[in-house]
Design a protein around this motif. Sequence first.
Motif, PDB file in Angstrom:
ATOM      1  N   THR A  98      63.525  90.595 -11.146  1.00 13.84           N
ATOM      2  CA  THR A  98      63.681  89.300 -10.478  1.00 13.84           C
ATOM      3  C   THR A  98      64.259  89.469  -9.074  1.00 13.84           C
ATOM      4  O   THR A  98      63.919  88.724  -8.152  1.00 13.84           O
ATOM      5  CB  THR A  98      64.596  88.372 -11.309  1.00 13.84           C
ATOM      6  N   SER A  99      65.108  90.470  -8.894  1.00 13.13           N
ATOM      7  CA  SER A  99      65.753  90.682  -7.597  1.00 13.13           C
ATOM      8  C   SER A  99      64.866  91.429  -6.605  1.00 13.13           C
ATOM      9  O   SER A  99      65.140  91.427  -5.408  1.00 13.13           O
ATOM     10  CB  SER A  99      67.063  91.456  -7.788  1.00 13.13           C
ATOM     11  N   LEU A 100      63.802  92.092  -7.080  1.00 16.78           N
ATOM     12  CA  LEU A 100      62.927  92.859  -6.195  1.00 16.78           C
ATOM     13  C   LEU A 100      62.051  91.938  -5.354  1.00 16.78           C
ATOM     14  O   LEU A 100      61.675  90.846  -5.782  1.00 16.78           O
ATOM     15  CB  LEU A 100      62.033  93.793  -7.008  1.00 16.78           C
ATOM     16  N   ARG A 101      61.674  92.421  -4.172  1.00 17.84           N
ATOM     17  CA  ARG A 101      60.733  91.696  -3.327  1.00 17.84           C
ATOM     18  C   ARG A 101      59.302  92.179  -3.537  1.00 17.84           C
ATOM     19  O   ARG A 101      58.380  91.658  -2.920  1.00 17.84           O
ATOM     20  CB  ARG A 101      61.140  91.844  -1.858  1.00 17.84           C
ATOM     21  N   SER A 102      59.106  93.155  -4.380  1.00 15.99           N
ATOM     22  CA  SER A 102      57.776  93.705  -4.639  1.00 15.99           C
ATOM     23  C   SER A 102      56.888  92.681  -5.336  1.00 15.99           C
ATOM     24  O   SER A 102      57.368  91.845  -6.112  1.00 15.99           O
ATOM     25  CB  SER A 102      57.880  94.952  -5.537  1.00 15.99           C
ATOM     26  N   GLU A 129      61.053 100.897  -4.463  1.00 16.00           N
ATOM     27  CA  GLU A 129      60.909  99.479  -4.128  1.00 16.00           C
ATOM     28  C   GLU A 129      59.574  99.247  -3.409  1.00 16.00           C
ATOM     29  O   GLU A 129      59.535  98.839  -2.249  1.00 16.00           O
ATOM     30  CB  GLU A 129      62.075  98.993  -3.275  1.00 16.00           C
ATOM     31  N   ASP A 134      55.604  97.977  -2.352  1.00 14.62           N
ATOM     32  CA  ASP A 134      55.019  96.671  -2.044  1.00 14.62           C
ATOM     33  C   ASP A 134      54.392  96.059  -3.293  1.00 14.62           C
ATOM     34  O   ASP A 134      54.451  94.843  -3.496  1.00 14.62           O
ATOM     35  CB  ASP A 134      53.951  96.807  -0.951  1.00 14.62           C
ATOM     36  N   GLU A 179      51.580  89.326  -1.278  1.00 13.14           N
ATOM     37  CA  GLU A 179      52.968  89.744  -1.094  1.00 13.14           C
ATOM     38  C   GLU A 179      53.912  88.884  -1.941  1.00 13.14           C
ATOM     39  O   GLU A 179      53.854  87.652  -1.908  1.00 13.14           O
ATOM     40  CB  GLU A 179      53.338  89.628   0.382  1.00 13.14           C
ATOM     41  N   GLY A 180      54.769  89.544  -2.720  1.00 12.66           N
ATOM     42  CA  GLY A 180      55.774  88.856  -3.524  1.00 12.66           C
ATOM     43  C   GLY A 180      55.245  88.154  -4.751  1.00 12.66           C
ATOM     44  O   GLY A 180      55.999  87.470  -5.452  1.00 12.66           O
ATOM     45  N   GLU A 181      53.955  88.317  -5.076  1.00 14.09           N
ATOM     46  CA  GLU A 181      53.363  87.604  -6.205  1.00 14.09           C
ATOM     47  C   GLU A 181      53.829  88.201  -7.528  1.00 14.09           C
ATOM     48  O   GLU A 181      54.083  89.402  -7.638  1.00 14.09           O
ATOM     49  CB  GLU A 181      51.839  87.650  -6.109  1.00 14.09           C
ATOM     50  N   ARG A 182      53.924  87.372  -8.564  1.00 14.85           N
ATOM     51  CA  ARG A 182      54.340  87.814  -9.892  1.00 14.85           C
ATOM     52  C   ARG A 182      53.260  87.415 -10.899  1.00 14.85           C
ATOM     53  O   ARG A 182      53.208  86.277 -11.351  1.00 14.85           O
ATOM     54  CB  ARG A 182      55.679  87.178 -10.287  1.00 14.85           C
TER      55      ARG A 182
END
Length: 607
Positions: free
Chosen positions: A163-167, A137, A139, A30-33
Amino acid sequence: MAPPLLTLQDIHLTFGGTPLLEGAELSISEGERLCLVGRNGSGKSTFLKIAAGQIECDSGKRFIQPGTTVRYLPQVPDFDDHKTALDYTLSGLGPGDEPYRAQYLLEQLGLSGAEDVSRLSGGEARRAALARALAPEPDILLLDEPTNHLDLPVIEWLEEELTSLRSAIVLISHDRRFLETISRSTVWLDRGTTRLMNKGFSHFEVWRDEVLELEELEQHKLDRKIVREEHWVRYGVTARRKRNMRRMRELQALRQSRRDHRAATGSVTMTATEGTVSGKLVVEAKSIGKRYADRDIVKDFSSLIQRGDRIGLVGPNGAGKTTLLNMLTGKLPPDHGSMRLGANLQMMTLDQQRSGIRPDWTVKEVLTEGSGDMVEVNGQQRHVIGYMKDFLFAPEQARSPVSALSGGERGRLMLAVALSKPSNFLVLDEPTNDLDLETLELLQEMLTGYNGTVLIVSHDRDFLDRIATSVVVSEGEGRWQEYAGGYSDMVAQRGAGVSALRESAKAEETRPSQPSRKEEDAAKSAKKRKLSFKDKHALETLPNKMLALQNDIQSAESVMADPKLFTGNPEKFQKTMARLSELQSELEACEEQWLELEMLREELEGN
């Protein structure tokens, strides 16, 4: 710690008898980039499609947590069964997603939503596909080359949006600056397997080199061990048969390990064939200008380009970069001002469309210009197969048609052609398109050491920082300004990056070389004409028509405001949304027509 949202374990896939993936793995939390990097042809896009569930692997396991939403941005979007950009974007929404976000993203990306998908340009298609992927938006967001065909303002907007996304995001890109901004971890797909580094892309190249050096050292140790064992076999004591058999089996295992080892893909050998030395002056432009219809593309631009300069041209799509490039290279005469090219120029051009190669020709025919087996490079004759290997083409690809090549292979082929010809003035229009990171590094090194002059159009900020000695940027309304240094230096001096066009009329980047005599006469006569009966009637009736359209738009918006409409009657929702887009487009057209006629009336009455 929460379990991963999606995992790929021990993924194997073979294409045409050649292993592409051999035990590749991926874990997305979750939230990984994550950024996924590797050479062209290493299987990055295929691996991402497996993660998206688009294709099946030969063996391995794909697991996704129940209820997890995934959206995938392909390199080439499929618009089948869709009529407008809005229809296409809305089709990516799930039952609980907000439809307003689809329209919002399209507008942010410069589209109205009413565009016919069959007529979208490459950049417009990429923007519509981005809106479709971002709107829910999700997951997990899987993005394959999201910056392709985008100009700098949109790329920088996309960075802020992601950058603003929580995906959680998995990203494939050849844009270094984009990767550095977005990524927090790096997955390297190399020779069918994956390696994970828990740092962003900015640390990748140092880490990659360390891994390859360690691997080379291990192979050297293996080779030395095999030599020692072979020496023992030939000259060692053979009294104990049981021990001898064991060591022979170990030797066979060592040899098999060496045979099974897949060496790292070689690098491109890139050297420009330099021609005679040009004069110190290459291009002198004094107050040059170009105007199409009622818009200035270039206005009073002056520049002095000398031998050894590397000039970058940047600006949003439609600003006129290609027009300015053609003027500076003498292909397009200015409407006013003076242009002078230096002496002894040998110009070599690489255009954005890669139009210098015929798609029906083979790789060999392109390099040899259709005759023989030899290519002249730096004054020496080389066999075409050897020259192909310098640019990572396999010998069997000599007879492959250009149409069968990937985008990266086509880019390397055009570079091979351009660099084989003598030149002292390189003109490169988006040279970094589709090139992998390693090839891009070598192109940068080659251009840095090139003794001639280079003129570059590019949206790659990192590339410009490493190459350019100065940057010419569009300031809007046809004004162009030159700044010393690369892109970051320009931003520091200017106080801002490249801004999007704000004019109401969107100009095409590629325009005719100059207006015809008939068009010029028509423009002159238009200024002198009087208002016709039709024009007067339009001036009188357009206000009422615009008022009626505004009422219809308000009615459609009232229907759309019903929160239960999308889930309760999706067919009505789609029709109302499409109708709303048509009404808005019609209103904009009426407003533009009325404004044009009103300005003409005032001009005629003033005369």
